[in-house]
Write an enzyme that holds these catalytic residues in place. Structure first.
Site, PDB file in Angstrom:
ATOM      1  N   ALA A  74       0.865  -1.150   0.073  1.00  0.00           N
ATOM      2  CA  ALA A  74       0.185  -0.036  -0.099  1.00  0.00           C
ATOM      3  C   ALA A  74       0.851   1.220   0.252  1.00  0.00           C
ATOM      4  O   ALA A  74       0.275   2.261  -0.490  1.00  0.00           O
ATOM      5  CB  ALA A  74      -0.741  -0.091   1.081  1.00  0.00           C
ATOM      6  N   THR A  75       2.036   1.254   0.648  1.00  0.00           N
ATOM      7  CA  THR A  75       2.794   2.527   0.497  1.00  0.00           C
ATOM      8  C   THR A  75       3.138   2.754  -0.739  1.00  0.00           C
ATOM      9  O   THR A  75       3.116   3.826  -1.300  1.00  0.00           O
ATOM     10  CB  THR A  75       4.194   2.210   1.377  1.00  0.00           C
ATOM     11  N   ASN A 154      -6.178   3.247  10.465  1.00  0.00           N
ATOM     12  CA  ASN A 154      -5.384   2.193  11.074  1.00  0.00           C
ATOM     13  C   ASN A 154      -5.162   2.236  12.591  1.00  0.00           C
ATOM     14  O   ASN A 154      -4.782   1.219  13.088  1.00  0.00           O
ATOM     15  CB  ASN A 154      -3.885   2.095  10.393  1.00  0.00           C
ATOM     16  N   SER A 202      -3.261  -3.560   0.510  1.00  0.00           N
ATOM     17  CA  SER A 202      -2.248  -4.314   0.772  1.00  0.00           C
ATOM     18  C   SER A 202      -2.048  -5.914   1.271  1.00  0.00           C
ATOM     19  O   SER A 202      -3.100  -6.170   2.043  1.00  0.00           O
ATOM     20  CB  SER A 202      -1.550  -3.389   2.109  1.00  0.00           C
ATOM     21  N   THR A 242       9.512  -6.924 -13.057  1.00  0.00           N
ATOM     22  CA  THR A 242       8.946  -8.226 -12.990  1.00  0.00           C
ATOM     23  C   THR A 242       7.935  -8.605 -11.986  1.00  0.00           C
ATOM     24  O   THR A 242       8.102  -8.339 -10.704  1.00  0.00           O
ATOM     25  CB  THR A 242      10.058  -9.441 -13.152  1.00  0.00           C
ATOM     26  N   CYS A 328       6.857   5.184  19.261  1.00  0.00           N
ATOM     27  CA  CYS A 328       7.918   5.112  19.882  1.00  0.00           C
ATOM     28  C   CYS A 328       9.472   5.129  19.322  1.00  0.00           C
ATOM     29  O   CYS A 328      10.118   3.997  19.407  1.00  0.00           O
ATOM     30  CB  CYS A 328       7.879   4.038  21.025  1.00  0.00           C
TER      31      CYS A 328
END
Ligand SMILES: *Cc1c(COP(=O)(O)O)cnc(C)c1O
Length: 397
Positions: A74-75, A154, A202, A242, A328
């Site tokens: 998805a990025t 998310n 994703s 590919t 973090c």
């Protein structure tokens, strides 16, 4: 038998379904052909497997197989959508609209484009994480080329009114991209009914493998974009390279399973989530729900436990894998920008925990988690001077 540790962080990733893995395995060994080398059977079988996967993905979101572009996740899909449209429509306009609570995979490409002279409007959200349709309409100007709003968040699970947003986008002749990494396979999506022009998904968020995703790119009317890489011209010239045949086969199977099990799975996860929420509410004082009370992903429960550090809670609960509202990544943890955007104080943002229930979680695991969280919160609060002060003032009043 209850197996420890329990994985309850299904928004960060999911376990590959064994039915998906089984489908993938031959493509690592005997079926190793290159899907672009179809002069022989090796390549033809790989190509056929990729086409079958394309159909599975398309069916899940109501698209045509030709509208599916395979990517690495998805990025990449988000980057290709945002940067690809911005580059293609540069002469038509230079304004993009997105929201403050988007994933970094959308926010950061937008921020990079602003350094290149584009204008980006970051819509605010209400206390439930919802964008406001009037604010969206007011943000649209003649130069607007793209609206990018995620289908579901998310962190807090809030599901945006994509169908209404799609109607607004279409009325104004602006393209709509949606990051559906969390929504695909978890809630129903129909790219036509919702007027979505581009959609990212994703593999590893839907019980498929990591390192594979897809971008839906509408063909009627056609959406064109400038590719991120140049090369062999694969995927309608939008994504050279590919094809990752084993991963693509896995993604396709994951989409088929998600489509056929979506209704049953979403009601099962909703009831598990309610069980977790009620169980915690009955045992722990001062917890608040983050995100929308009803318009949220079935498996998402994001709670703030006042007077407790989320990080400390995570570290004290070795047997349950969840995540907290602090990024973090540095020595000095910043509270989550999503929780800040819905108006949470730094204290409550730092006190938040995201539970992400998924396909393999059981009632028994939920019950164990309730007891584990309740005991840990109680222990941490007993050690907290602020909690003691608060109790003293509550008993005085
Ligand atoms: C996980 C996630 C991404 C990134 O997906 P990858 O496939 O890991 O690159 C993007 N957007 C959202 C909303 C996500 O949850």
């Amino acid at each position: 038998m209850l197996q420890l540790p329990i994985f309850m962080d299904n928004h960060s990733t999911t376990r590959v379904d064994s039915r998906v893995l089984e489908e993938m395995l031959p493509f690592f060994s005997t079926e190793f052909g290159n899907a672009a080398s179809t002069t022989h059977d090796f390549g033809r079988r790989a190509a056929a497997a990729c086409e079958q996967a394309r159909e599975g993905i398309a069916r899940l979101i109501g698209a045509e197989p030709k509208e599916i572009i395979f990517t690495s996740g998805a990025t990449e899909s988000d980057n290709l959508a945002v940067k690809g449209v911005a580059a293609m429509l540069r002469t038509r306009g230079n304004h993009i609209i997105t929201a403050a609570t988007e994933h970094h995979a959308v926010l950061d490409p937008c921020k990079r484009l602003t350094r290149e002279g584009l204008h980006v409007t970051f819509l605010s959200v209400d206390r439930f994480g919802m964008v406001d349709l009037d604010e969206l309409k007011h943000a649209i100007v003649p130069e607007t080329i793209l609206i990018s709003i995620m289908s579901a968040n998310n962190e807090i699970g809030t599901v945006q009114p994509i169908e209404e947003i799609g109607r607004v986008a279409r009325e104004h002749g602006v393209l709509l991209h949606t990051d559906a990494a969390q929504a695909a396979g978890r809630i129903p999506i129909d790219v036509h009914a919702m007027n979505i022009d581009l959609l990212s998904l994703s593999g590893h968020k839907m019980y498929g493998p990591k390192g594979v995703g897809a971008l839906f790119v509408r063909r009627k009317p056609p959406v064109r974009l400038v590719p991120l890489f140049d090369g062999g011209g694969h995927e309608r010239n939008m994504r050279s390279g590919t094809l990752a045949v084993p991963l693509i086969v896995g993604l396709g199977r994951a989409c088929e399973l998600a489509a056929s099990e979506l209704d049953a799975e979403s009601s099962r996860l909703t009831s598990l989530r309610e069980r977790l929420h009620r169980g915690l509410q009955s045992r722990v004082e001062e917890i608040t729900l983050n995100g929308h009370p009803s318009e949220r992903l079935p498996g998402n429960l994001n709670l703030s436990f006042a007077f407790v550090e989320g990080e400390a809670l995570l570290m004290s609960m070795k047997d349950v894998a969840v995540s907290s509202g602090s990024a973090c990544t540095s020595a000095n943890p910043e509270p989550s920008y999503v929780l800040k955007a819905i108006g949470l104080s730094d204290d409550l943002a730092h006190a938040s925990i995201r539970f992400g229930l998924g396909r393999f979680n059981t009632e028994e695991e939920v019950d164990y988690t309730i007891v584990c969280v309740a005991e840990t919160v109680e222990r941490l609060r007993r050690m907290s001077p602020v909690w003691q002060d608060r109790n003293a003032s509550v008993s005085r009043s």
